[in-house]
Scaffold this motif. Structure first.
Motif, PDB file in Angstrom:
ATOM      1  N   ALA A 174     -10.799 -14.481   4.027  1.00 23.56           N
ATOM      2  CA  ALA A 174     -10.577 -13.049   3.824  1.00 23.56           C
ATOM      3  C   ALA A 174     -11.812 -12.235   4.216  1.00 23.56           C
ATOM      4  O   ALA A 174     -12.940 -12.624   3.923  1.00 23.56           O
ATOM      5  CB  ALA A 174     -10.216 -12.784   2.368  1.00 23.56           C
ATOM      6  N   PHE A 175     -11.575 -11.092   4.880  1.00 25.74           N
ATOM      7  CA  PHE A 175     -12.657 -10.154   5.193  1.00 25.74           C
ATOM      8  C   PHE A 175     -12.085  -8.801   5.571  1.00 25.74           C
ATOM      9  O   PHE A 175     -10.908  -8.670   5.894  1.00 25.74           O
ATOM     10  CB  PHE A 175     -13.571 -10.681   6.306  1.00 25.74           C
ATOM     11  N   MET A 176     -12.967  -7.795   5.524  1.00 30.85           N
ATOM     12  CA  MET A 176     -12.642  -6.441   5.954  1.00 30.85           C
ATOM     13  C   MET A 176     -13.788  -5.957   6.822  1.00 30.85           C
ATOM     14  O   MET A 176     -14.933  -5.932   6.373  1.00 30.85           O
ATOM     15  CB  MET A 176     -12.500  -5.509   4.745  1.00 30.85           C
ATOM     16  N   PRO A 177     -13.511  -5.582   8.079  1.00 30.20           N
ATOM     17  CA  PRO A 177     -14.571  -4.971   8.878  1.00 30.20           C
ATOM     18  C   PRO A 177     -14.956  -3.622   8.254  1.00 30.20           C
ATOM     19  O   PRO A 177     -14.101  -2.916   7.715  1.00 30.20           O
ATOM     20  CB  PRO A 177     -13.930  -4.754  10.249  1.00 30.20           C
ATOM     21  N   GLN A 178     -16.242  -3.283   8.314  1.00 34.70           N
ATOM     22  CA  GLN A 178     -16.678  -2.007   7.748  1.00 34.70           C
ATOM     23  C   GLN A 178     -15.902  -0.868   8.400  1.00 34.70           C
ATOM     24  O   GLN A 178     -15.885  -0.747   9.621  1.00 34.70           O
ATOM     25  CB  GLN A 178     -18.174  -1.795   7.960  1.00 34.70           C
ATOM     26  N   PRO A 179     -15.225  -0.048   7.594  1.00 30.48           N
ATOM     27  CA  PRO A 179     -14.429   1.045   8.165  1.00 30.48           C
ATOM     28  C   PRO A 179     -15.323   2.141   8.744  1.00 30.48           C
ATOM     29  O   PRO A 179     -16.430   2.360   8.274  1.00 30.48           O
ATOM     30  CB  PRO A 179     -13.628   1.576   6.982  1.00 30.48           C
ATOM     31  N   VAL A 180     -14.801   2.815   9.760  1.00 30.50           N
ATOM     32  CA  VAL A 180     -15.528   3.906  10.396  1.00 30.50           C
ATOM     33  C   VAL A 180     -15.093   5.246   9.796  1.00 30.50           C
ATOM     34  O   VAL A 180     -15.858   6.184   9.747  1.00 30.50           O
ATOM     35  CB  VAL A 180     -15.283   3.917  11.923  1.00 30.50           C
ATOM     36  N   GLY A 181     -13.872   5.335   9.302  1.00 29.82           N
ATOM     37  CA  GLY A 181     -13.352   6.556   8.706  1.00 29.82           C
ATOM     38  C   GLY A 181     -12.759   6.272   7.344  1.00 29.82           C
ATOM     39  O   GLY A 181     -13.298   5.488   6.574  1.00 29.82           O
ATOM     40  N   ASP A 182     -11.601   6.898   7.065  1.00 27.90           N
ATOM     41  CA  ASP A 182     -10.972   6.706   5.752  1.00 27.90           C
ATOM     42  C   ASP A 182      -9.845   5.672   5.784  1.00 27.90           C
ATOM     43  O   ASP A 182      -9.035   5.604   4.877  1.00 27.90           O
ATOM     44  CB  ASP A 182     -10.465   8.040   5.207  1.00 27.90           C
ATOM     45  N   MET A 183      -9.809   4.855   6.843  1.00 25.93           N
ATOM     46  CA  MET A 183      -8.848   3.751   6.932  1.00 25.93           C
ATOM     47  C   MET A 183      -9.607   2.454   7.193  1.00 25.93           C
ATOM     48  O   MET A 183     -10.685   2.470   7.763  1.00 25.93           O
ATOM     49  CB  MET A 183      -7.852   3.987   8.070  1.00 25.93           C
ATOM     50  N   GLY A 185      -7.652  -5.292   6.703  1.00 28.09           N
ATOM     51  CA  GLY A 185      -8.040  -6.515   6.013  1.00 28.09           C
ATOM     52  C   GLY A 185      -7.368  -7.703   6.665  1.00 28.09           C
ATOM     53  O   GLY A 185      -6.243  -7.602   7.159  1.00 28.09           O
ATOM     54  N   PHE A 186      -8.082  -8.824   6.653  1.00 26.11           N
ATOM     55  CA  PHE A 186      -7.604 -10.029   7.322  1.00 26.11           C
ATOM     56  C   PHE A 186      -7.812 -11.229   6.409  1.00 26.11           C
ATOM     57  O   PHE A 186      -8.784 -11.297   5.665  1.00 26.11           O
ATOM     58  CB  PHE A 186      -8.349 -10.227   8.644  1.00 26.11           C
ATOM     59  N   HIS A 215      -1.945  -7.582   9.963  1.00 24.17           N
ATOM     60  CA  HIS A 215      -3.081  -7.247   9.111  1.00 24.17           C
ATOM     61  C   HIS A 215      -2.650  -6.416   7.900  1.00 24.17           C
ATOM     62  O   HIS A 215      -1.533  -5.930   7.836  1.00 24.17           O
ATOM     63  CB  HIS A 215      -4.137  -6.482   9.909  1.00 24.17           C
ATOM     64  N   LEU A 216      -3.591  -6.257   6.971  1.00 26.93           N
ATOM     65  CA  LEU A 216      -3.437  -5.336   5.856  1.00 26.93           C
ATOM     66  C   LEU A 216      -4.012  -4.003   6.304  1.00 26.93           C
ATOM     67  O   LEU A 216      -5.027  -3.968   7.000  1.00 26.93           O
ATOM     68  CB  LEU A 216      -4.214  -5.831   4.626  1.00 26.93           C
ATOM     69  N   MET A 217      -3.409  -2.890   5.900  1.00 23.81           N
ATOM     70  CA  MET A 217      -3.884  -1.568   6.296  1.00 23.81           C
ATOM     71  C   MET A 217      -4.150  -0.735   5.044  1.00 23.81           C
ATOM     72  O   MET A 217      -3.240  -0.488   4.255  1.00 23.81           O
ATOM     73  CB  MET A 217      -2.836  -0.885   7.175  1.00 23.81           C
ATOM     74  N   PHE A 218      -5.412  -0.345   4.857  1.00 28.04           N
ATOM     75  CA  PHE A 218      -5.835   0.480   3.732  1.00 28.04           C
ATOM     76  C   PHE A 218      -5.971   1.914   4.240  1.00 28.04           C
ATOM     77  O   PHE A 218      -6.802   2.183   5.113  1.00 28.04           O
ATOM     78  CB  PHE A 218      -7.196   0.014   3.211  1.00 28.04           C
ATOM     79  N   MET A 219      -5.183   2.831   3.691  1.00 34.84           N
ATOM     80  CA  MET A 219      -5.212   4.222   4.151  1.00 34.84           C
ATOM     81  C   MET A 219      -5.667   5.138   3.026  1.00 34.84           C
ATOM     82  O   MET A 219      -5.317   4.928   1.864  1.00 34.84           O
ATOM     83  CB  MET A 219      -3.840   4.626   4.676  1.00 34.84           C
TER      84      MET A 219
END
Length: 156
Positions: free
Chosen positions: A43-52, A55-56, A112-116
């Motif tokens: 599991a990991f999340m690339p550092q977001p650039v904006g508000d989205m 996740g993988f 992928h997972l999408m965090f908005m």
């Protein structure tokens, strides 16, 4: 005569009970093989650039029954969806299949997972707690480490 005639009947009843007990033991052992046995890795999340953010992870099912990933919850965003990517197009789906004795892989360039609407700025080095919800299995809590924006484990 009835006493002598009753002994085979008692013996038959005891044999039947022993057989039923043995079968019940087998069926409960078989039942555990007929359920999903899920484990989450990578599991990991690339550092977001904006508000989205994305996740993988990989969900491995060592059980004898299939399951489905149906939703994800976390305190970092109220709106977390699951997306598949086909023909370079992303679309939201209701669930992902996790085959028996198989795995579901969510990776860059794919599903992928999408965090908005992230509630706070997420930076490399943090760990984000999420709860994965399944159709059959109990929820699984997972920490997603926030990695550099370009992180891709297949390249390391």
């Amino acid at each position: 005569m009835s006493r002598r005639g009753g002994r085979p009947l008692v013996g038959a009843v005891l044999v039947s009970l022993a057989s039923a007990t043995a079968l019940a033991g087998c069926s409960s052992a078989d039942a555990s093989q007929d359920r999903p046995q899920l484990k989450v890795t990578g599991a990991f999340m690339p550092q977001p650039v904006g508000d989205m953010a994305s996740g993988f992870l990989t969900v491995t099912n060592s059980g004898g029954a299939a399951d489905k990933l149906t939703s994800v919850t976390s305190d970092v965003a109220d709106d977390i969806t699951i997306h598949e990517t086909k023909d370079q197009r992303m679309r939201q789906v209701k669930s992902f299949d996790i085959p028996a004795e198989g795995e579901l892989t969510l990776d860059r360039g794919g599903s992928h997972l999408m965090f908005m609407g992230l509630k706070k700025k997420l930076v490399q080095g943090q760990r984000i707690s999420v709860e994965l919800h399944f159709e059959k299995a109990d929820p699984i809590e997972v920490d997603l480490p926030v990695k550099e924006t370009t992180y891709n484990p297949t390249r390391h």
